[in-house]
Design an enzyme around this catalytic site. Structure first.
Site, mmCIF file in Angstrom:
data_model
loop_
_atom_site.group_PDB
_atom_site.id
_atom_site.type_symbol
_atom_site.label_atom_id
_atom_site.label_comp_id
_atom_site.label_asym_id
_atom_site.label_seq_id
_atom_site.Cartn_x
_atom_site.Cartn_y
_atom_site.Cartn_z
ATOM 1 N N ASN A 9 -7.463 0.286 -4.221
ATOM 2 C CA ASN A 9 -7.780 -0.880 -3.758
ATOM 3 C C ASN A 9 -7.900 0.135 -1.925
ATOM 4 O O ASN A 9 -7.709 0.646 -1.608
ATOM 5 C CB ASN A 9 -6.308 -1.127 -3.653
ATOM 6 C CG ASN A 9 -5.650 -2.543 -2.996
ATOM 7 O OD1 ASN A 9 -6.513 -3.141 -1.981
ATOM 8 N ND2 ASN A 9 -4.387 -2.443 -2.409
ATOM 9 N N LYS A 11 -8.405 -2.432 0.761
ATOM 10 C CA LYS A 11 -7.477 -2.798 1.144
ATOM 11 C C LYS A 11 -8.716 -3.122 2.407
ATOM 12 O O LYS A 11 -10.063 -3.261 2.318
ATOM 13 C CB LYS A 11 -6.639 -2.042 2.087
ATOM 14 C CG LYS A 11 -5.478 -1.593 0.719
ATOM 15 C CD LYS A 11 -4.374 -1.538 1.366
ATOM 16 C CE LYS A 11 -2.494 -1.253 0.316
ATOM 17 N NZ LYS A 11 -1.951 -0.577 0.605
ATOM 18 N N HIS A 95 -0.229 -8.772 -5.027
ATOM 19 C CA HIS A 95 -0.326 -7.343 -4.506
ATOM 20 C C HIS A 95 1.145 -7.562 -3.073
ATOM 21 O O HIS A 95 1.041 -8.715 -3.102
ATOM 22 C CB HIS A 95 -1.462 -6.888 -4.103
ATOM 23 C CG HIS A 95 -1.356 -5.168 -3.415
ATOM 24 N ND1 HIS A 95 -0.663 -5.014 -1.782
ATOM 25 C CD2 HIS A 95 -1.445 -3.963 -3.578
ATOM 26 C CE1 HIS A 95 -1.009 -3.444 -1.762
ATOM 27 N NE2 HIS A 95 -1.189 -2.890 -3.346
ATOM 28 N N GLU A 97 1.885 -6.216 -0.776
ATOM 29 C CA GLU A 97 1.415 -6.994 0.631
ATOM 30 C C GLU A 97 1.050 -8.468 1.358
ATOM 31 O O GLU A 97 0.407 -9.188 2.379
ATOM 32 C CB GLU A 97 0.088 -6.225 1.788
ATOM 33 C CG GLU A 97 0.449 -4.798 1.827
ATOM 34 C CD GLU A 97 -0.989 -3.326 1.114
ATOM 35 O OE1 GLU A 97 -2.152 -3.601 1.562
ATOM 36 O OE2 GLU A 97 0.351 -2.533 1.523
ATOM 37 N N GLU A 167 4.463 -0.706 -7.821
ATOM 38 C CA GLU A 167 4.651 -0.997 -7.293
ATOM 39 C C GLU A 167 5.850 0.039 -5.699
ATOM 40 O O GLU A 167 5.516 -1.893 -5.153
ATOM 41 C CB GLU A 167 3.397 -1.161 -6.311
ATOM 42 C CG GLU A 167 2.141 -0.850 -6.894
ATOM 43 C CD GLU A 167 0.867 -1.064 -6.072
ATOM 44 O OE1 GLU A 167 0.143 0.250 -5.382
ATOM 45 O OE2 GLU A 167 0.352 -2.474 -4.949
ATOM 46 N N GLY A 173 1.827 3.682 1.745
ATOM 47 C CA GLY A 173 1.095 3.944 2.275
ATOM 48 C C GLY A 173 2.055 4.411 3.316
ATOM 49 O O GLY A 173 2.193 5.249 5.027
ATOM 50 N N SER A 208 1.211 5.782 -2.577
ATOM 51 C CA SER A 208 1.651 7.233 -1.700
ATOM 52 C C SER A 208 0.467 8.526 -3.140
ATOM 53 O O SER A 208 1.451 9.286 -3.051
ATOM 54 C CB SER A 208 1.978 8.158 -0.830
ATOM 55 O OG SER A 208 2.428 6.570 -0.288
HETATM 56 P P1 13P Z 1 -1.244 4.000 -0.758
HETATM 57 O O1 13P Z 1 -1.939 4.620 -2.050
HETATM 58 O O2 13P Z 1 -1.951 4.222 0.543
HETATM 59 O O3 13P Z 1 0.336 3.802 -1.230
HETATM 60 O O4 13P Z 1 -1.148 2.704 -1.642
HETATM 61 C C1 13P Z 1 -0.351 1.833 -2.488
HETATM 62 C C2 13P Z 1 -0.882 0.561 -3.242
HETATM 63 O O5 13P Z 1 -0.777 -0.766 -1.805
HETATM 64 C C3 13P Z 1 -2.416 0.392 -3.280
HETATM 65 O O6 13P Z 1 -2.739 -0.940 -3.710
#
Ligand code: 13P
Length: 246
Positions: A9, A11, A95, A97, A167, A173, A208
């Site tokens: 992903n 983003k 997701h 976010e 997640e 992150g 992460s």
């Molecule tokens: P990170 O791997 O940067 O923690 O992000 C995870 C994520 O949100 C994948 O969709």
């Protein structure tokens, strides 16, 4: 037997130049036949570029989001039909976010899940608790409710052909990863909630994931792969994670 799946992903990162470099450097190594399946979710505007670069490869393509609607006056939205039209196979839905910054509710996420399947996209349903919810011991309740909203609208059988990604919001992150045992507990719970179809559903872990922790996570019984954010932007790291899933 569930085939391992690793999904990148990206983003809101990338450019024509950096995407091309990243994908080509990954493809140069990820050749031939692999036990693990890999897919990449670039920002929507770069999906056609990814479709072209990945056309002759064994790497799939996914969208980071999909509209609940099929067409019409929905400014800024991208429909499942459009995504399928340009060659997407997957769509992330729900997701954290999107839930947090765009107000996506469990009910909207469920509609997006159904919309993705209407257009033959495989939804990757993202679920996960916040730190406050984990500390209040609400993890399984929250994840259970997020899952139930989709099962209630789409039906349990519809989830049989989808992918679920656990997640934990506090691990995204942040560099904090759920321990393999913490992740395994939630994955096993999700599988149990899915009843008879659970055994066939791939459940990915996200939050992460790095080359250093991937193998241990993948060694857990109910962890079938990963949804990778930050580390997917580095093709060396992403390659290592994909290898660990083999
Ligand atoms: P990170 O791997 O940067 O923690 O992000 C995870 C994520 O949100 C994948 O969709």
């Amino acid at each position: 037997m569930r085939r391992p799946l690793v999904v990148a992903n990206w983003k809101m990162n990338g450019s024509l130049a950096s995407n091309s470099e990243r994908l080509q450097s990954f493809l140069a190594r990820w050749k031939g036949v692999h036990q693990a399946e890999v897919a990449v979710c670039p920002p929507a505007v770069y999906l056609p570029q990814a479709a072209e670069l990945l056309a002759q490869s064994n790497v799939g393509i996914g969208a980071q989001d999909v509209s609940a609607a099929d067409e019409g006056a929905y400014t800024g939205e991208v429909s499942g039909g459009m995504l399928a039209d340009i060659g997407c196979q997957y769509a992330l839905v729900g997701h954290s976010e999107r839930r947090e910054y765009h107000g996506e509710t469990d009910a909207l996420v469920a509609k997006k899940f159904v919309a993705a399947q209407r257009h033959n996209l495989t939804p990757v349903l993202c679920v996960g608790e916040t730190l406050a919810q984990r500390e209040a011991d609400e993890t399984l309740v929250v994840v259970g409710e997020q899952l139930k909203a989709v099962v209630d609208l789409a039906g349990r059988n519809a989830v049989a052909s989808a992918v679920v990604a656990y997640e934990p919001v506090w691990a995204i992150g942040t560099g904090l990863t759920a321990t393999p045992e913490q992740a395994q507990e939630v994955h096993a719970y999700i599988r149990e909630q899915l009843g008879s179809i659970g055994a066939g559903v791939r459940i990915l872990y996200g939050g992460s994931v790095k080359p250093a922790n991937a193998e241990e996570l993948f060694s857990q019984n109910d962890i079938d792969g990963a949804l990778v954010g930050g580390a997917s932007l580095n093709s060396d790291d992403f390659y290592s994670i994909c290898q660990a899933a083999e």
